[in-house]
Design an enzyme around this catalytic site. Structure first.
Site, PDB file in Angstrom:
ATOM      1  N   SER A  81     -83.242 -61.146  29.442  1.00  0.00           N
ATOM      2  CA  SER A  81     -84.881 -60.828  29.428  1.00  0.00           C
ATOM      3  C   SER A  81     -85.551 -60.977  30.263  1.00  0.00           C
ATOM      4  O   SER A  81     -84.884 -60.669  31.827  1.00  0.00           O
ATOM      5  CB  SER A  81     -85.003 -62.078  28.516  1.00  0.00           C
ATOM      6  OG  SER A  81     -84.798 -63.309  29.427  1.00  0.00           O
ATOM      7  N   THR A  82     -86.396 -60.354  30.234  1.00  0.00           N
ATOM      8  CA  THR A  82     -87.489 -60.430  31.646  1.00  0.00           C
ATOM      9  C   THR A  82     -88.156 -61.434  32.045  1.00  0.00           C
ATOM     10  O   THR A  82     -87.809 -62.099  31.378  1.00  0.00           O
ATOM     11  CB  THR A  82     -89.051 -59.850  30.389  1.00  0.00           C
ATOM     12  OG1 THR A  82     -88.597 -58.793  29.832  1.00  0.00           O
ATOM     13  CG2 THR A  82     -89.975 -59.168  31.993  1.00  0.00           C
TER      14      THR A  82
END
Length: 225
Positions: free
Chosen positions: A19-20
């Protein structure tokens, strides 16, 4: 146990996700996940049919992750027997979603392995863990529902108006009440509002007698609230 009917038992689809903002140093990076899966594949003699990945994708839901969708399609089209992830949270951070995915694997006869927790639906221990997690997910759903009901009840007891807030301007509500008091019928009030292109409370373009009645009822109720 649960594996695709025609796929060799040693065939797997490997799935990785970040994920970011996640850092390689955390052990959750793509390279770290790949290395863990490759090492286990060498140890257990797996053939990795495909690698699928999702970058900058949240693990809160199974939706909106094309890499995972492709991995599941490969498994369920019998091109591999097992879906493998290095860490359970790479697959899902939601216990409810993960329990649903395990049930999907069991019903469609393919295997699911999460290396970090030793989850393997092809083993008795894996089957047991799947049943425990399914029970935990059911408990979580019931707790969420109970908390929601209790929260709504508390708000209602405190006098908080539930549902979508009214968005009809005060002057329009005053106009409707005034016309009704002057003896205009519901249909006549609706025609008047439509003639003046007045939008409804929800942004609709057309008024009906029932719409006018709802406004009058809400106004009457507010006087006694």
């Amino acid at each position: 146990m649960a594996r695709a009917k025609n796929a060799p038992a040693n065939t797997v689809v490997a799935y990785v996700r970040v994920s970011t903002g996640e850092q390689v140093e955390s052990g959750a990076g793509l390279a770290a996940q790949r290395a863990a899966i490759e090492a286990e594949a060498d140890r257990r003699g797996w053939t990795i049919v495909a690698w699928k990945e999702d970058k900058a994708a949240s693990g809160k839901s199974l939706e909106g992750r094309p890499g995972l969708a492709e991995a599941l399609e490969l498994i369920e089209s019998q091109q591999a027997a097992t879906l493998v992830v290095a860490k359970l949270d790479r697959l899902s951070r939601s216990l409810i979603d993960f329990a649903a995915l395990m049930e999907r694997a069991r019903s469609k006869r393919w295997n699911l392995i999460a290396l970090d927790l030793g989850i393997d639906l092809a083993t008795p221990a894996g089957e047991f863990l799947a049943s425990v997690m399914a029970s935990a997910a059911q408990w979580e759903r019931r707790i969420i529902g109970q908390r929601t009901r209790e929260g709504l009840a508390a708000k209602k007891a405190a006098g908080v108006r539930l549902g979508r807030p009214a968005s009809l301007p005060v002057d329009i509500r005053t106009r409707i009440v005034s016309e009704a008091r002057d003896g205009a019928s519901l249909a006549a009030i609706a025609r008047s509002l439509n003639a003046d292109d007045v939008p409804t409370a929800q942004g609709g373009k057309k008024w009906y007698p029932s719409t006018v009645r709802a406004v009058l009822a809400s106004q009457e109720a507010s006087q006694f609230a």
